[in-house]
Design a protein around this motif. Structure first.
Motif, short mmCIF file in Angstrom:
data_model
loop_
_atom_site.label_atom_id
_atom_site.label_comp_id
_atom_site.label_asym_id
_atom_site.label_seq_id
_atom_site.Cartn_x
_atom_site.Cartn_y
_atom_site.Cartn_z
N ASN A 276 106.03 73.16 40.83
CA ASN A 276 106.49 74.30 41.32
C ASN A 276 108.22 73.95 41.82
O ASN A 276 109.02 74.86 41.62
CB ASN A 276 105.75 74.65 42.59
CG ASN A 276 104.64 75.57 42.29
OD1 ASN A 276 104.65 76.20 41.42
ND2 ASN A 276 103.69 75.32 43.10
N LEU B 245 110.07 74.06 38.61
CA LEU B 245 110.10 75.61 38.04
C LEU B 245 111.03 76.29 39.04
O LEU B 245 111.67 77.28 38.45
CB LEU B 245 108.75 76.10 37.78
CG LEU B 245 107.99 75.55 36.62
CD1 LEU B 245 106.68 76.18 36.52
CD2 LEU B 245 108.63 75.78 35.28
N PHE B 246 110.81 76.26 40.23
CA PHE B 246 111.52 77.40 41.09
C PHE B 246 112.92 76.78 41.75
O PHE B 246 113.59 77.50 42.29
CB PHE B 246 110.74 77.82 41.95
CG PHE B 246 109.42 78.54 41.08
CD1 PHE B 246 109.78 79.66 40.46
CD2 PHE B 246 108.30 78.17 41.35
CE1 PHE B 246 108.67 80.36 39.49
CE2 PHE B 246 107.13 78.70 40.65
CZ PHE B 246 107.22 79.82 39.69
N TYR C 43 113.33 85.46 47.25
CA TYR C 43 113.46 84.04 46.70
C TYR C 43 114.60 83.75 45.76
O TYR C 43 115.48 82.84 45.90
CB TYR C 43 112.36 83.86 45.68
CG TYR C 43 112.56 82.81 44.65
CD1 TYR C 43 112.50 81.51 44.87
CD2 TYR C 43 112.66 83.21 43.06
CE1 TYR C 43 112.91 80.73 43.94
CE2 TYR C 43 112.67 82.41 42.28
CZ TYR C 43 112.96 80.89 42.68
OH TYR C 43 113.10 80.02 41.63
N ILE D 113 110.49 78.58 48.51
CA ILE D 113 109.66 78.85 47.12
C ILE D 113 108.11 79.08 47.54
O ILE D 113 107.43 79.06 46.63
CB ILE D 113 109.83 77.56 46.22
CG1 ILE D 113 109.39 76.25 46.73
CG2 ILE D 113 111.15 77.64 45.53
CD1 ILE D 113 109.06 75.33 45.49
N VAL E 101 106.79 82.37 46.09
CA VAL E 101 106.66 82.30 44.46
C VAL E 101 105.57 81.36 44.15
O VAL E 101 105.00 81.62 43.07
CB VAL E 101 108.14 81.88 43.72
CG1 VAL E 101 108.54 82.96 42.87
CG2 VAL E 101 109.09 81.49 44.85
N SER E 102 105.59 80.19 44.86
CA SER E 102 104.59 79.22 44.29
C SER E 102 103.10 79.74 44.31
O SER E 102 102.34 79.31 43.78
CB SER E 102 104.75 77.96 45.24
OG SER E 102 105.88 77.60 45.28
N MET F 72 102.11 82.74 43.67
CA MET F 72 102.19 83.67 42.38
C MET F 72 101.05 83.40 41.24
O MET F 72 100.96 82.18 41.18
CB MET F 72 103.29 83.93 41.77
CG MET F 72 104.50 84.73 42.87
SD MET F 72 104.04 86.51 42.70
CE MET F 72 105.26 87.18 44.00
N TRP G 149 99.67 82.50 37.55
CA TRP G 149 100.73 81.91 36.62
C TRP G 149 101.42 82.84 35.75
O TRP G 149 102.23 82.39 35.34
CB TRP G 149 99.78 80.93 36.04
CG TRP G 149 98.35 81.68 35.18
CD1 TRP G 149 97.34 81.99 35.45
CD2 TRP G 149 98.54 82.03 33.64
NE1 TRP G 149 96.75 82.54 34.54
CE2 TRP G 149 97.30 82.71 33.32
CE3 TRP G 149 99.49 81.84 32.55
CZ2 TRP G 149 97.15 83.07 32.14
CZ3 TRP G 149 99.46 82.19 31.26
CH2 TRP G 149 98.00 82.90 31.02
N LYS H 62 104.69 83.32 37.13
CA LYS H 62 105.39 82.07 37.08
C LYS H 62 105.94 82.08 35.68
O LYS H 62 107.12 81.51 35.54
CB LYS H 62 104.50 81.02 37.59
CG LYS H 62 104.15 80.74 38.85
CD LYS H 62 103.18 79.58 39.33
CE LYS H 62 103.06 79.37 40.60
NZ LYS H 62 102.25 78.32 40.87
N SER I 4 109.95 81.34 34.98
CA SER I 4 110.44 80.33 34.36
C SER I 4 111.06 80.58 32.83
O SER I 4 112.36 80.02 32.73
CB SER I 4 109.63 79.24 34.12
OG SER I 4 108.42 79.18 35.37
#
Lengths: 516, 242
Positions: free
Chosen positions: B5, B8-9, B160, B171, B174-175, B177, B179, B182, B186
């Protein structure tokens, strides 16, 4: 009065033999590159014919140029709103098949083919895909094909011609054609400049040459649509539009453009003309009947004191004013009035001029009993049953022009927005010069008649001789009066010339390769 | 999971934005000749219409929709307070999404089946078109499966993204959320990262200035009023097209 100078060109169509040397000279210098193979910045067309790209003059198809809207004008197929709305797909963009798919031949096959029963051949290979193609069209595909149903009869200029006139044009043995060399017209009201969303196209102030900045062009391809002469070309490989640059690197160093320099028939003339830039809008929106006259009226007399004073005030160099006074183009266009712009009805104010061809007109047809002729012929000569003969007599002075072998309306559709009087005036002048010269060199004509002929068209014997001289005898320096470019002054305003010694040059610093 | 995470974020967005910023400026300044939309309409015009037009108009509406939800989340939320208006927004966004998907798909087909277009296709063209296709597909999936996207985008994604741009990444939301979302997020940052390496740069130079410039453009190599005045010769002024 905003006096600017324009490098202008003139084509004397009576002298063009259609040899395409100009096209080749241009191609070898400028468009012998990937993505540019199909481009002919200079091309020569057979008229009547469909031209290149096919039927380019038909704006119902290509939507080029300006149209009158109210008191002003607007672009037909592009412009601010249409241009941006159609930016993802331009509905009026010609595709490469409207020109032709460029090809070469697989010559290596002649050498490398394995031993076999048949002779190896060099197959045509597309220069785009590299795959074998069936050739369906090529440069000058309709060269000399006047009268052909696929080409000549589809000429957009045949509009307003009666079916009888059209038929007469295309009968075998009565048929006539002439050649039309074309380059970018370096217009005063260029539609390509106006249509470019990125603003990459501009007109150079000093000499009026229209150029595309290759670093600003983003392939929105509106200029290809907007140019009614289809002289802006899209390079499919680099993703940039390109066009005739009037060989500006050559002009700047005092050399004639390649197409003109190589012209075998010496049909081309180059010179400066001064014009009043304040009147561009007004002239471009003039009534269609008045277009040619208004355009000619905005070209200024370079001997006029006021014009010279305003030109100097505007920063036009003395040498440029001198070049304008000596300009052969000015003489043809303004002084003698025997040249017209190509398709003025597109309203771009093209600054290339054409002396319409007299030659196919000279011999008109007359219906008569040809028994007398036949009697004169050898007994074994081929006899024709037709009742017509070519009439090349000069007794009926203007008769032949009216029943021209080439209808005046056709010429008028090309050079004067349909006004036959304009073309007829010019034909008469050209004819008068010939009659005058015949009187001088052969002397078999009635003197009074010859004088009357010249008087009819408002030419003095001296100007008739001048026209004859510049048409037939002119030397290089008479035909090309190239103004010094004065780049040295321009550079001095920018930087100390000593600093850039050895660093200036011309060419791409960045390789002109396709982007990612 | 935390590591992923965080990557990605936090890492990916900052890498993407940095590369995007430096890359596009470098490309714009350094390699101007290659800055082009590289239109292929000249080689093939008919099929392009059915790809380019639905794709571009679809993606433009979606882009500005996302942008509005990011910049003005309150407006979106109050708009969505009535179910009818919410439905109008969601359905029309979905239609534009379909339009973009169909457009992108037919563009890809055209690119692979027309020999002329194949010649001028680069690897990056294929990569970016595939990524866009997948991205639009995931976007539609998200819109269909996790309703209502416009509302939770305004309440979750907007904070975010704001936290990213204010250099204070948050995050947590969003973490958690699903997949699918996600991946959509990303991929979006990956596409931003790839912009300077692809023809997508053309969207940065959309010629809006055309609307207010005069139609005709004349460039002088020198200042024509001053050129004849000896006093101004030494005055250094740069010519406009050098």
């Amino acid at each position: 009065m905003d006096v600017r100078s324009q490098v202008s060109m003139l084509f004397h169509l009576d002298k063009c033999i259609g040899c395409h040397t100009c096209s080749i000279a241009c191609k070898n210098i400028w468009t012998d590159r990937k993505g540019a193979e199909y481009m002919w910045w200079n091309n020569v067309e057979t008229k009547p014919g469909t031209g290149y790209p096919t039927k380019w003059e038909d704006q119902d198809i290509y939507k080029g140029g300006w149209e009158k809207s109210g008191k002003s004008i607007s672009l037909i197929g592009s412009g601010k709103l249409k241009g941006l709305v159609n930016i993802f797909h331009n509905p009026h963009l010609p595709v490469i098949d409207d020109y032709y798919e460029p090809w070469t031949y697989k010559y290596s096959n002649l050498i490398e083919a394995p031993a076999q029963d048949d002779q190896p051949t060099a197959r045509p290979i597309s220069l785009i895909t590299g795959k074998p193609i069936e050739i369906k069209a090529g440069p000058n595909w309709d060269d000399d094909l006047s009268g052909s149903p696929d080409y000549a009869r589809k000429d957009p200029n045949l509009e307003n011609l009666s079916p009888a006139e059209q038929e007469a044009m295309f009968q075998l043995e009565k048929m006539a054609f002439f050649y039309l060399p074309r380059i970018c017209n370096h217009c005063l009201n260029p539609a390509c400049v106006a249509s470019c969303p990125s603003g990459a196209i501009y007109k150079r102030g000093e000499d009026g040459i229209v150029l595309i900045n290759q670093k600003v062009c983003r392939a929105w391809r509106m200029c290809v649509t907007a140019c009614p002469y289809k002289k802006s070309y899209y390079n499919w490989s680099t993703g940039k539009s390109e066009k005739c640059i009037l060989c500006y690197p050559r002009i700047e160093s005092g050399i004639a453009p390649a197409c003109m320099h190589s012209c075998v028939g010496r049909i081309r003339y180059l010179g400066v003309m001064l014009y009043d830039a304040d009147r561009i809008n007004e002239v471009a929106s003039a009534d269609v009947n008045n277009l040619v006259n208004s355009q000619l009226s905005m070209i200024l007399d370079p001997f006029d004191e006021d014009v010279i004073a305003s030109a100097k005030e505007n920063g036009v160099a003395d040498s440029t004013i001198k070049a304008a006074q000596d300009s052969p183009v000015y003489k043809f266009v303004k002084e003698w009035g025997i040249a017209l712009p190509l398709h003025p009805e597109f309203r771009t104010l093209p600054m290339l001029f054409y002396v319409p061809p007299l030659l196919p007109v000279m011999a008109s047809l007359s219906e008569q009993k040809n028994k007398e002729q036949l009697d004169k012929l050898d007994p074994i000569a081929k006899k024709w049953d037709d009742d017509w003969l070519y009439d090349t007599s000069t007794e009926e002075l203007w008769g032949t022009i009216d029943d021209a072998r080439f209808p005046l309306q056709y010429m008028a559709n090309m050079f004067s927005a349909g006004d036959t009087c304009k073309v007829k005036d010019i034909m008469k002048k050209l004819m008068a010069v010939r009659i005058h010269r015949r009187d001088k060199t052969v002397g078999d004509l009635d003197k009074e008649n010859v004088k009357k002929t010249l008087k009819d068209v408002n030419l003095s014997a001296d100007s008739a001789d001048d026209i004859y001289y510049l048409t037939s005898l002119a030397k290089f320096d008479d035909r090309f009066v190239i103004p010094p470019a004065h780049r040295e002054q321009a550079i001095e305003m920018v930087e100390n010339t000593g600093d850039v010694k050895g660093s200036s040059g011309f060419g791409f610093i960045e390789k002109p390769a396709r982007g990612i | 999971m935390d590591l992923l995470n965080n990557f990605l974020f936090i890492a990916l967005p900052y890498i993407a934005l940095t590369v995007f910023l430096i890359g596009t400026i470098y490309r714009y300044k350094g390699t101007k000749f290659k800055f082009s939309s590289l239109s292929s309409q000249f080689l093939e015009g008919k099929k392009l219409f059915w790809g380019s037009v639905p794709f571009h108009y679809g993606i433009m509406v979606l882009f500005f929709g996302h942008l509005t939800a990011f910049l003005l989340p309150d407006v979106i939320l109050s708009w969505n307070s009535s179910p009818l208006r919410l439905m109008i927004l969601e359905v029309s966004a979905f239609i534009f999404g379909i339009s973009a998907l169909v457009g992108m798909f037919s563009l890809l087909i055209r690119r692979k089946t027309n020999p002329r277009i194949e010649i001028i296709t680069s690897k990056m063209d294929l990569l970016i078109e595939l990524m866009l296709l997948i991205q639009i597909f995931f976007g539609l999936w998200v819109a269909y499966e996790y309703r209502w996207g416009s509302s939770w985008f305004a309440s979750v994604m907007s904070p975010y993204l704001t936290s990213i741009f204010t250099l204070n990444p948050q995050i947590d939301a969003v973490s958690r959320m699903p997949w699918v979302i996600k991946i959509h997020v990303s991929l979006a940052f990956t596409i931003v990262l790839l912009i300077p390496f692809t023809r997508l740069v053309h969207l940065l130079v959309f010629p809006l200035s055309y609307l207010w410039r005069p139609y005709q453009k004349v460039i002088w190599n020198w200042n024509r009023k001053k050129i004849r005045d000896p006093k101004t010769l030494l005055n250094v002024t740069r010519s406009k097209n050098n």
